[in-house]
Design a protein around this motif. Structure first.
Motif, mmCIF file in Angstrom:
data_model
loop_
_atom_site.group_PDB
_atom_site.id
_atom_site.type_symbol
_atom_site.label_atom_id
_atom_site.label_comp_id
_atom_site.label_asym_id
_atom_site.label_seq_id
_atom_site.Cartn_x
_atom_site.Cartn_y
_atom_site.Cartn_z
ATOM 1 N N PRO A 154 -30.618 -49.720 92.427
ATOM 2 C CA PRO A 154 -30.318 -50.589 91.284
ATOM 3 C C PRO A 154 -31.197 -51.833 91.269
ATOM 4 N N GLY A 155 -31.312 -52.426 90.084
ATOM 5 C CA GLY A 155 -32.161 -53.611 89.946
ATOM 6 C C GLY A 155 -31.633 -54.819 90.691
ATOM 7 N N GLU A 156 -30.305 -54.996 90.682
ATOM 8 C CA GLU A 156 -29.652 -56.128 91.357
ATOM 9 C C GLU A 156 -30.269 -57.470 90.976
ATOM 10 N N GLY A 157 -30.741 -57.552 89.723
ATOM 11 C CA GLY A 157 -31.293 -58.810 89.238
ATOM 12 C C GLY A 157 -32.690 -59.131 89.735
ATOM 13 N N ILE A 158 -33.275 -58.252 90.542
ATOM 14 C CA ILE A 158 -34.627 -58.468 91.069
ATOM 15 C C ILE A 158 -35.635 -58.026 90.005
ATOM 16 N N ALA A 159 -36.487 -58.946 89.558
ATOM 17 C CA ALA A 159 -37.337 -58.712 88.388
ATOM 18 C C ALA A 159 -38.196 -57.456 88.523
ATOM 19 N N LEU A 160 -38.883 -57.293 89.656
ATOM 20 C CA LEU A 160 -39.777 -56.147 89.809
ATOM 21 C C LEU A 160 -39.013 -54.828 89.783
ATOM 22 N N ARG A 161 -37.846 -54.813 90.402
ATOM 23 C CA ARG A 161 -37.035 -53.596 90.369
ATOM 24 C C ARG A 161 -36.608 -53.265 88.946
ATOM 25 N N CYS A 162 -36.171 -54.281 88.208
ATOM 26 C CA CYS A 162 -35.707 -54.057 86.841
ATOM 27 C C CYS A 162 -36.845 -53.566 85.945
ATOM 28 N N ILE A 163 -38.026 -54.143 86.128
ATOM 29 C CA ILE A 163 -39.186 -53.694 85.349
ATOM 30 C C ILE A 163 -39.508 -52.246 85.694
ATOM 31 N N ARG A 164 -39.520 -51.940 86.995
ATOM 32 C CA ARG A 164 -39.776 -50.567 87.444
ATOM 33 C C ARG A 164 -38.773 -49.599 86.831
ATOM 34 N N ASN A 165 -37.492 -49.964 86.847
ATOM 35 C CA ASN A 165 -36.459 -49.074 86.319
ATOM 36 C C ASN A 165 -36.603 -48.864 84.814
ATOM 37 N N ARG A 166 -36.922 -49.944 84.085
ATOM 38 C CA ARG A 166 -37.106 -49.794 82.637
ATOM 39 C C ARG A 166 -38.290 -48.874 82.327
ATOM 40 N N LEU A 167 -39.378 -49.044 83.070
ATOM 41 C CA LEU A 167 -40.538 -48.170 82.870
ATOM 42 C C LEU A 167 -40.185 -46.721 83.205
ATOM 43 N N GLY A 168 -39.379 -46.546 84.234
ATOM 44 C CA GLY A 168 -38.957 -45.193 84.601
ATOM 45 C C GLY A 168 -38.156 -44.521 83.498
ATOM 46 N N HIS A 169 -37.283 -45.282 82.847
ATOM 47 C CA HIS A 169 -36.517 -44.728 81.733
ATOM 48 C C HIS A 169 -37.441 -44.320 80.589
ATOM 49 N N ARG A 170 -38.500 -45.099 80.354
ATOM 50 C CA ARG A 170 -39.443 -44.745 79.291
ATOM 51 C C ARG A 170 -40.182 -43.453 79.625
ATOM 52 N N VAL A 171 -40.542 -43.285 80.888
ATOM 53 C CA VAL A 171 -41.212 -42.055 81.300
ATOM 54 C C VAL A 171 -40.283 -40.860 81.097
ATOM 55 N N PHE A 172 -39.013 -41.029 81.472
ATOM 56 C CA PHE A 172 -38.056 -39.943 81.287
ATOM 57 C C PHE A 172 -37.909 -39.596 79.809
ATOM 58 N N ALA A 173 -37.861 -40.623 78.960
ATOM 59 C CA ALA A 173 -37.751 -40.391 77.518
ATOM 60 C C ALA A 173 -38.968 -39.612 77.003
ATOM 61 N N SER A 174 -40.153 -39.933 77.549
ATOM 62 C CA SER A 174 -41.357 -39.222 77.113
ATOM 63 C C SER A 174 -41.324 -37.760 77.549
ATOM 64 N N MET A 175 -40.689 -37.470 78.698
ATOM 65 C CA MET A 175 -40.546 -36.086 79.145
ATOM 66 C C MET A 175 -39.675 -35.279 78.196
ATOM 67 N N MET A 176 -38.735 -35.958 77.542
ATOM 68 C CA MET A 176 -37.839 -35.284 76.605
ATOM 69 C C MET A 176 -38.433 -35.177 75.210
ATOM 70 N N SER A 194 -34.653 -37.084 60.800
ATOM 71 C CA SER A 194 -35.143 -36.955 62.170
ATOM 72 C C SER A 194 -34.399 -37.899 63.108
ATOM 73 N N ILE A 195 -34.365 -37.532 64.385
ATOM 74 C CA ILE A 195 -33.883 -38.439 65.420
ATOM 75 C C ILE A 195 -35.104 -39.062 66.096
ATOM 76 N N ARG A 196 -34.969 -40.289 66.573
ATOM 77 C CA ARG A 196 -36.104 -40.984 67.177
ATOM 78 C C ARG A 196 -36.208 -40.742 68.675
ATOM 79 N N ARG A 197 -35.077 -40.753 69.356
ATOM 80 C CA ARG A 197 -35.057 -40.595 70.808
ATOM 81 C C ARG A 197 -33.982 -39.576 71.174
#
Length: 426
Positions: A154-176, A194-197
């Motif tokens: 989890p991000g636990e409020g740590i900026a780099l972790r939160c940025i990493r996690n958000r980018l990871g969600h975008r990658v997962f969305a692109s896989m779908m 159409s649906i967007r995501r």
């Protein structure tokens, strides 16, 4: 009410959905599994009715061929999996709408891994609820919860972790995205917007989750209601044979590496070697290795069976060694059994990360699953009281969450159902 069930045609998802189906039937609802021909037997085992979809695209035997292809995960099999999912999506959107209308269904229960519920609902006007048979796949814009399929924390409020996690969600969305594109082609042909995501395919009514909050990572955002009910277990009869008389009273280690992405043989050998040097008795559920001659070569003479009465063995086990599939993890914890997780593929690394985060077990990566490392991990889980206490605390939380009864209570609440008089389970 008349419910339709839609889920991936793989055992881990079907077992959970059929447990929900049995409870709905016990409450006198009509239940239909909408699936390809090869999963009809699961409907029979779940005491629910069956409606075949995709008969042209998925003739008898298509499922076994597909599952054999994707057991070894690589870029080619991932591509084949996406192609299969796309074909399944179009078949379900087309035939699912036909099923809803011909069966007179009142509501759909759609595995969160399947994106078709939104389109079928839009075509027919029948509402649907999402069911999580593994991890919640919804993104977290705050970056607090990491994306599925990755062993991140989890991000636990740590900026780099939160940025990493958000980018990871975008990658997962692109896989779908390919599934979204194919869905939109179908929607356009039926005059739907159409649906967007892909996340727009998760029900706005909410999702039922087979984890509990104590084992799941915290989230910063949750756009839909989430019903944490714990695993969908029931008291179905045990029809899997097992040589109970061979258990000799030593601490029991139960090893199961899944039905879909089964472990390489050397991992099973390492598990057996790790247990052979300790005062424990090992039971191995072999899965696809059942007919392989190498089963005679496992060190330490463990009990090996094709498939095991898993719940009954976990009730006796001191530790479970597992691939960290959601079902096995939650079934183990429902008995207060701590884990050694060796995640193989899909969402298993992410589930294993949750086991470690909750303190209910240890994780060994497949590439490091040597006899020595596994011996140390199994010994640590057996000896560290803190791990056992965490597993027992989660067992209590699972008991209080309510399981399949709570899941069906939530279903009836969402759809404003007055429960008829229940009948005895079949």
């Amino acid at each position: 009410m008349r419910f339709g069930i839609i889920c991936p045609p793989v055992p881990g998802h079907l077992h959970g959905m059929m447990t929900i189906g049995r409870e709905l039937r016990r409450r006198r609802h009509d239940v239909y599994l909408l699936g390809i021909t090869d999963v009809a037997r699961h409907a029979s085992n779940g005491y629910v009715d069956f409606f075949a979809i995709g008969t042209a695209e998925f003739p008898p035997g298509a499922l076994d061929s597909y599952l054999n292809t994707i057991r070894n995960v690589n870029l080619l099999t991932i591509r084949k999996g996406i192609d299969w999912a796309g074909t399944m999506c179009l078949a379900l959107c087309r035939d699912g709408a036909t099923a809803v209308e011909s069966l007179g269904l009142d509501a759909l229960l759609v595995d969160q891994c399947q994106t078709e519920g939104r389109t079928i609902s839009d075509l027919t006007g029948v509402p649907y609820l999402s069911i999580c048979n593994a991890l919640n796949l919804e993104g977290d814009e705050s970056g607090e919860a990491p994306p599925p399929f990755l062993p991140w924390t989890p991000g636990e409020g740590i900026a780099l972790r939160c940025i990493r996690n958000r980018l990871g969600h975008r990658v997962f969305a692109s896989m779908m995205a390919p599934i979204v594109s194919q869905t939109n082609e179908f929607r356009k042909s039926r005059g739907l917007p159409s649906i967007r995501r892909w996340e727009e395919c998760i029900s706005s009514l909410g999702a039922i989750n087979n984890l509990t909050q104590g084992i799941d990572f915290p989230r910063g955002t949750q756009k839909r209601p989430m019903f944490y009910t714990g695993p969908y277990l029931d008291e179905r009869p045990n029809d899997v044979p097992f040589p109970w008389e061979q258990l000799d009273g030593r601490s029991l280690v139960y090893a199961s590496m899944g039905t879909l992405h089964t472990a390489k043989w050397h991992i099973l050998e390492s598990i057996a070697s790790a247990c052979a040097s300790q005062p424990v008795q090992l039971v191995v559920s072999l899965g696809q290795w059942t007919k392989d001659s190498k089963t005679r070569e496992l060190p330490g003479n463990p009990i090996t069976v094709p498939y095991a009465p898993q719940l009954a063995l976990l009730a006796r086990a001191a530790v479970a060694v597992t691939h960290a599939g959601a079902n096995t993890v939650m079934e183990a914890l429902s008995h207060g059994c701590p884990l050694v997780a060796i995640p193989l593929a899909s969402d298993q690394p992410a589930i294993a990360a949750r086991v470690a985060w909750a303190g209910a077990g240890l994780v060994v990566s497949p590439g490091k699953a040597t006899p020595g490392r596994l011996q140390t991990a199994i010994s640590s889980v057996l000896q560290q009281k803190s791990i056992q206490l965490k597993a027992e605390a989660l067992q209590q939380e699972i008991l209080e969450a309510g399981g399949v009864v709570a899941a069906v209570n939530a279903i009836e609440t969402v759809f404003r159902v007055t429960t008829p008089t229940t009948i005895e389970s079949p």
